[in-house]
Design an enzyme around this catalytic site. Sequence first.
Site, PDB file in Angstrom:
ATOM      1  CE  LYS A  38      -0.330  -0.231   5.056  1.00 28.69           C
ATOM      2  NZ  LYS A  38      -1.153  -0.676   6.195  1.00 28.69           N
ATOM      3  CE1 TYR A 264       9.308  32.349   0.529  1.00 24.77           C
ATOM      4  CE2 TYR A 264       9.391  29.950   0.683  1.00 24.77           C
ATOM      5  CZ  TYR A 264       9.271  31.111  -0.074  1.00 24.77           C
ATOM      6  OH  TYR A 264       9.131  31.027  -1.430  1.00 24.77           O
TER       7      TYR A 264
HETATM    8  C1  LIG Z   1      -0.320  -1.639   6.916  1.00 21.31           C
HETATM    9  C2  LIG Z   1      -0.843  -2.915   7.447  1.00 21.31           C
HETATM   10  C3  LIG Z   1       0.004  -4.023   7.633  1.00 21.31           C
HETATM   11  C4  LIG Z   1       1.512  -3.933   7.514  1.00 21.31           C
HETATM   12  O1  LIG Z   1       2.063  -3.480   8.732  1.00 21.31           O
HETATM   13  P1  LIG Z   1       3.641  -3.344   8.938  1.00 21.31           P
HETATM   14  O2  LIG Z   1       3.784  -2.878  10.342  1.00 21.31           O
HETATM   15  O3  LIG Z   1       4.113  -2.319   7.953  1.00 21.31           O
HETATM   16  O4  LIG Z   1       4.226  -4.678   8.683  1.00 21.31           O
HETATM   17  C5  LIG Z   1      -0.581  -5.228   7.997  1.00 21.31           C
HETATM   18  N1  LIG Z   1      -1.911  -5.332   8.188  1.00 21.31           N
HETATM   19  C6  LIG Z   1      -2.752  -4.289   8.047  1.00 21.31           C
HETATM   20  C7  LIG Z   1      -4.205  -4.475   8.285  1.00 21.31           C
HETATM   21  C8  LIG Z   1      -2.248  -3.038   7.692  1.00 21.31           C
HETATM   22  O5  LIG Z   1      -3.086  -1.992   7.588  1.00 21.31           O
END
Ligand SMILES: *Cc1c(COP(=O)(O)O)cnc(C)c1O
Length: 370
Positions: A38, A264
């Site tokens: 993701k 800035y």
């Molecule tokens: C993002 C996510 C993961 C992965 O978690 P990590 O700590 O990056 O390994 C696993 N399960 C779900 C439901 C997630 O949202």
Amino acid sequence: MSKATETILEINLAHLTHNYNYLKSKLKPGVKILSVVKASGYGSDASVIAKHLEKIGTDYFAVAYASEGVILREAGIKTPILVLHPQPVNFQKIVEYQLEPSLYSSRTLKAFITTLAANNQKDYPVHIKFNSGLNRIGFGENDIDHIIDQLSKTDTVNVVSLLSHLAASEDHTEREFTIAQINMFKKTAENLINTLGYTPILHQSNTSGILNYPEAHFDMVRTGIGLYGYGNEAKYDTQLKPVASLKSVISQIHSLEPGASLGYNRAFIASSYTKTATIPIGHADGISRQYGNQKGFVTINNKRAYILGNVCMDMIMVDITDIDCHEGDEVIIFDAESNAVKVAEHSGTISYELLTAISPRVKRLVIDDN
Ligand SMILES: *Cc1c(COP(=O)(O)O)cnc(C)c1O
């Protein structure tokens, strides 16, 4: 490796293979690996990462949203893709692209069955998500009868997995809470399986679950941050190899006399003679303003150069008073040595946020040493 001459995010596929194999070595034979890609593969490039993981044998992928799954299918990914947090408005797309939703409530279960029926689908793979304590999304333990009732009235779905998510698997002081989550998931899954008549895949562990809770590996694990080279703990970080390196270059060097201001809102005023380097990366590239005013740093010729004043949209200015460097020299924002954990923690955030913020404007360079 050639030195960066502009802002670039290097993606090292040999490191990805190393991390995959390391995580796999923690599992009993037969436990499947779901790779979480993701948020553009944690800020890198989801398609590049997924193609490589498909080649080295991952069993499943997960994305957060349907649109991320569509990108993977369009890139030619054939492995099953779980959509962790889909919205009913995208259920038609999910079916069109053969994505597999995590159904987390009566509303989503009902709506997805309706979409499947409208598309004349039978035995479509779906995943049922339980809330075991994170209290974010998921069915509760008292929803079993309702789920069974919904499922018994339709032949459109095939429940391929039951999942839940740990709230604090990286936190050793929350061991008791985590064990309670594991037991709750086990019990709820058993209750559903008893009436379901078949046994779906069970999965609950994220990366820290893999590393800290072997009893929560079940049939499959979901790893994200670990694949990208971070283990949420120093002893694991040393075993893993960061996949992404963010590099840039010194555009210009300035000398500030005492009293001169920088950037800035004149947020930095030199109290003594100060040498600064301007770097072509800013908040539009993912270096948020929280890194400004000496919270964040970059590395130039192996020395830390702190960000002075406010982060601009397209640039940062860093303190190179005590660093021997020149215009055109390479700048490391993070890499395997000066890694994202160190940079993020110094600025009060976590590696996940720094990595996933890197915007599409930053050019990606894939390094494939295999
Ligand atoms: C993002 C996510 C993961 C992965 O978690 P990590 O700590 O990056 O390994 C696993 N399960 C779900 C439901 C997630 O949202």
